[in-house]
Design a protein around this motif. Structure first.
Motif, PDB file in Angstrom:
ATOM      1  N   HIS A  11      28.323 -62.092  47.539  1.00  0.00           N
ATOM      2  CA  HIS A  11      29.002 -61.776  48.793  1.00  0.00           C
ATOM      3  C   HIS A  11      28.291 -62.407  49.990  1.00  0.00           C
ATOM      4  CE1 HIS A  11      30.498 -58.630  46.085  1.00  0.00           C
ATOM      5  NE2 HIS A  11      31.605 -58.777  46.782  1.00  0.00           N
ATOM      6  N   ALA A  12      29.081 -63.038  50.838  1.00  0.00           N
ATOM      7  CA  ALA A  12      28.551 -63.632  52.063  1.00  0.00           C
ATOM      8  C   ALA A  12      28.259 -62.531  53.077  1.00  0.00           C
ATOM      9  CB  ALA A  12      29.565 -64.618  52.647  1.00  0.00           C
ATOM     10  N   ARG A  13      27.273 -62.763  53.906  1.00  0.00           N
ATOM     11  CA  ARG A  13      26.991 -61.818  54.986  1.00  0.00           C
ATOM     12  C   ARG A  13      27.971 -62.068  56.121  1.00  0.00           C
ATOM     13  NH1 ARG A  13      20.871 -62.990  54.395  1.00  0.00           N
ATOM     14  NH2 ARG A  13      20.307 -61.417  52.864  1.00  0.00           N
ATOM     15  N   PRO A  14      28.600 -61.024  56.623  1.00  0.00           N
ATOM     16  CA  PRO A  14      29.540 -61.202  57.738  1.00  0.00           C
ATOM     17  C   PRO A  14      28.837 -61.770  58.976  1.00  0.00           C
ATOM     18  CG  PRO A  14      29.847 -59.057  56.715  1.00  0.00           C
ATOM     19  CD  PRO A  14      28.583 -59.648  56.123  1.00  0.00           C
ATOM     20  N   LEU A  15      29.503 -62.686  59.651  1.00  0.00           N
ATOM     21  CA  LEU A  15      28.928 -63.325  60.838  1.00  0.00           C
ATOM     22  C   LEU A  15      28.723 -62.346  61.978  1.00  0.00           C
ATOM     23  CD1 LEU A  15      30.941 -66.666  60.812  1.00  0.00           C
ATOM     24  CD2 LEU A  15      28.601 -66.270  60.018  1.00  0.00           C
ATOM     25  N   ASP A  16      29.501 -61.264  61.987  1.00  0.00           N
ATOM     26  CA  ASP A  16      29.382 -60.298  63.087  1.00  0.00           C
ATOM     27  C   ASP A  16      28.246 -59.294  62.884  1.00  0.00           C
ATOM     28  OD1 ASP A  16      30.345 -58.600  61.112  1.00  0.00           O
ATOM     29  OD2 ASP A  16      32.201 -58.104  62.167  1.00  0.00           O
ATOM     30  N   GLY A  17      27.500 -59.439  61.786  1.00  0.00           N
ATOM     31  CA  GLY A  17      26.371 -58.560  61.531  1.00  0.00           C
ATOM     32  C   GLY A  17      26.725 -57.249  60.858  1.00  0.00           C
ATOM     33  N   SER A  18      28.000 -57.025  60.577  1.00  0.00           N
ATOM     34  CA  SER A  18      28.398 -55.794  59.899  1.00  0.00           C
ATOM     35  C   SER A  18      27.890 -55.820  58.455  1.00  0.00           C
ATOM     36  CB  SER A  18      29.916 -55.628  59.945  1.00  0.00           C
ATOM     37  OG  SER A  18      30.549 -56.688  59.266  1.00  0.00           O
ATOM     38  N   PRO A  19      27.835 -54.656  57.825  1.00  0.00           N
ATOM     39  CA  PRO A  19      27.342 -54.608  56.443  1.00  0.00           C
ATOM     40  C   PRO A  19      28.235 -55.405  55.486  1.00  0.00           C
ATOM     41  CG  PRO A  19      27.499 -52.401  57.392  1.00  0.00           C
ATOM     42  CD  PRO A  19      28.154 -53.339  58.357  1.00  0.00           C
ATOM     43  N   ASP A  26      38.908 -48.098  47.068  1.00  0.00           N
ATOM     44  CA  ASP A  26      39.094 -47.442  45.771  1.00  0.00           C
ATOM     45  C   ASP A  26      37.868 -47.552  44.867  1.00  0.00           C
ATOM     46  OD1 ASP A  26      41.723 -46.675  46.383  1.00  0.00           O
ATOM     47  OD2 ASP A  26      42.509 -48.628  45.728  1.00  0.00           O
ATOM     48  N   GLY A  27      36.816 -48.250  45.356  1.00  0.00           N
ATOM     49  CA  GLY A  27      35.612 -48.431  44.564  1.00  0.00           C
ATOM     50  C   GLY A  27      35.639 -49.628  43.649  1.00  0.00           C
ATOM     51  N   ASP A  28      36.684 -50.461  43.766  1.00  0.00           N
ATOM     52  CA  ASP A  28      36.787 -51.667  42.948  1.00  0.00           C
ATOM     53  C   ASP A  28      36.044 -52.819  43.626  1.00  0.00           C
ATOM     54  OD1 ASP A  28      38.456 -50.443  41.018  1.00  0.00           O
ATOM     55  OD2 ASP A  28      40.208 -50.800  42.289  1.00  0.00           O
ATOM     56  N   LEU A  29      35.461 -53.694  42.822  1.00  0.00           N
ATOM     57  CA  LEU A  29      34.756 -54.857  43.349  1.00  0.00           C
ATOM     58  C   LEU A  29      35.679 -55.653  44.259  1.00  0.00           C
ATOM     59  CD1 LEU A  29      32.022 -56.290  43.151  1.00  0.00           C
ATOM     60  CD2 LEU A  29      32.936 -57.599  41.242  1.00  0.00           C
ATOM     61  N   ASP A  30      35.169 -56.041  45.417  1.00  0.00           N
ATOM     62  CA  ASP A  30      35.967 -56.705  46.446  1.00  0.00           C
ATOM     63  C   ASP A  30      35.345 -58.068  46.753  1.00  0.00           C
ATOM     64  OD1 ASP A  30      37.957 -56.881  48.462  1.00  0.00           O
ATOM     65  OD2 ASP A  30      36.524 -56.214  49.970  1.00  0.00           O
ATOM     66  N   TRP A  31      36.190 -59.080  46.934  1.00  0.00           N
ATOM     67  CA  TRP A  31      35.679 -60.386  47.343  1.00  0.00           C
ATOM     68  C   TRP A  31      36.759 -61.166  48.060  1.00  0.00           C
ATOM     69  CZ3 TRP A  31      36.709 -59.199  42.263  1.00  0.00           C
ATOM     70  CH2 TRP A  31      37.668 -59.957  41.620  1.00  0.00           C
ATOM     71  N   ASP A  32      36.311 -62.146  48.865  1.00  0.00           N
ATOM     72  CA  ASP A  32      37.224 -63.004  49.618  1.00  0.00           C
ATOM     73  C   ASP A  32      36.551 -64.362  49.771  1.00  0.00           C
ATOM     74  OD1 ASP A  32      38.829 -64.351  51.439  1.00  0.00           O
ATOM     75  OD2 ASP A  32      39.175 -62.582  52.680  1.00  0.00           O
ATOM     76  N   GLU A  33      37.005 -65.314  48.977  1.00  0.00           N
ATOM     77  CA  GLU A  33      36.394 -66.650  49.014  1.00  0.00           C
ATOM     78  C   GLU A  33      36.593 -67.322  50.367  1.00  0.00           C
ATOM     79  OE1 GLU A  33      36.473 -68.806  44.979  1.00  0.00           O
ATOM     80  OE2 GLU A  33      38.183 -67.399  44.901  1.00  0.00           O
ATOM     81  N   GLN A  34      37.675 -67.002  51.077  1.00  0.00           N
ATOM     82  CA  GLN A  34      37.901 -67.590  52.396  1.00  0.00           C
ATOM     83  C   GLN A  34      36.890 -67.078  53.411  1.00  0.00           C
ATOM     84  OE1 GLN A  34      42.021 -66.961  53.383  1.00  0.00           O
ATOM     85  NE2 GLN A  34      42.706 -68.551  51.972  1.00  0.00           N
ATOM     86  N   THR A  60      18.842 -60.467  35.008  1.00  0.00           N
ATOM     87  CA  THR A  60      17.418 -60.801  35.083  1.00  0.00           C
ATOM     88  C   THR A  60      17.184 -62.157  35.739  1.00  0.00           C
ATOM     89  OG1 THR A  60      17.328 -61.908  32.919  1.00  0.00           O
ATOM     90  CG2 THR A  60      17.026 -59.502  32.953  1.00  0.00           C
ATOM     91  N   LEU A  61      18.248 -62.895  36.035  1.00  0.00           N
ATOM     92  CA  LEU A  61      18.131 -64.261  36.540  1.00  0.00           C
ATOM     93  C   LEU A  61      18.207 -64.311  38.065  1.00  0.00           C
ATOM     94  CD1 LEU A  61      20.538 -65.929  33.955  1.00  0.00           C
ATOM     95  CD2 LEU A  61      18.026 -65.887  33.901  1.00  0.00           C
ATOM     96  N   PRO A  62      17.540 -65.311  38.664  1.00  0.00           N
ATOM     97  CA  PRO A  62      17.610 -65.459  40.123  1.00  0.00           C
ATOM     98  C   PRO A  62      19.056 -65.551  40.599  1.00  0.00           C
ATOM     99  CG  PRO A  62      15.996 -66.971  39.183  1.00  0.00           C
ATOM    100  CD  PRO A  62      16.729 -66.351  38.029  1.00  0.00           C
ATOM    101  N   GLY A  63      19.312 -64.970  41.755  1.00  0.00           N
ATOM    102  CA  GLY A  63      20.655 -64.964  42.320  1.00  0.00           C
ATOM    103  C   GLY A  63      21.474 -63.810  41.791  1.00  0.00           C
ATOM    104  N   PHE A  64      21.665 -63.776  40.482  1.00  0.00           N
ATOM    105  CA  PHE A  64      22.452 -62.701  39.881  1.00  0.00           C
ATOM    106  C   PHE A  64      21.766 -61.350  40.082  1.00  0.00           C
ATOM    107  CE2 PHE A  64      23.637 -66.399  37.189  1.00  0.00           C
ATOM    108  CZ  PHE A  64      24.956 -66.477  37.571  1.00  0.00           C
ATOM    109  N   ARG A  65      20.447 -61.340  40.001  1.00  0.00           N
ATOM    110  CA  ARG A  65      19.737 -60.063  40.147  1.00  0.00           C
ATOM    111  C   ARG A  65      19.785 -59.538  41.576  1.00  0.00           C
ATOM    112  NH1 ARG A  65      14.435 -62.817  38.373  1.00  0.00           N
ATOM    113  NH2 ARG A  65      13.904 -64.050  40.208  1.00  0.00           N
TER     114      ARG A  65
END
Length: 92
Positions: A11-19, A26-34, A60-65
């Motif tokens: 997940h990318a960090r929001p530019l506005d500093g929000s979490p 609903d607790g489901d994994l969320d993502w937005d490639e845009q 256990t691998l870098p990035g994924f962990r």
């Protein structure tokens, strides 16, 4: 026959500093490639158990962990078509 596709979302960090938002309301994994989220394809597995085992290894691998709970498994039936109704592209 079903197969299980395994994905990881960084997940990318929001530019506005929000979490960073990892799950939806609903607790489901969320993502937005845009919005800059990076989706990585880890493989196709013959059982959900094998996909889960791969998650344990990848954590256990870098990035994924750094985002150990951001894995997603999609179940697909082999030889079954998707996008069977076509699609429409909006022009702005």
């Amino acid at each position: 026959m079903d197969v299980y596709l395994l994905w990881h979302i960084h997940h990318a960090r929001p530019l506005d500093g929000s979490p960073t938002r990892h799950v939806d309301d609903d607790g489901d994994l969320d993502w937005d490639e845009q919005e800059g989220d990076e989706v990585k394809f880890l493989g196709v597995y013959s059982t959900e158990q094998r996909a889960q085992e791969r998650i344990l290894e990848a954590r256990t691998l870098p990035g994924f962990r750094d985002e150990p709970d951001c894995f997603h498994i999609d179940r697909y039936q082999v030889d079954k078509g998707h996008w069977t109704s076509g699609y429409f592209t909006y022009h702005y």
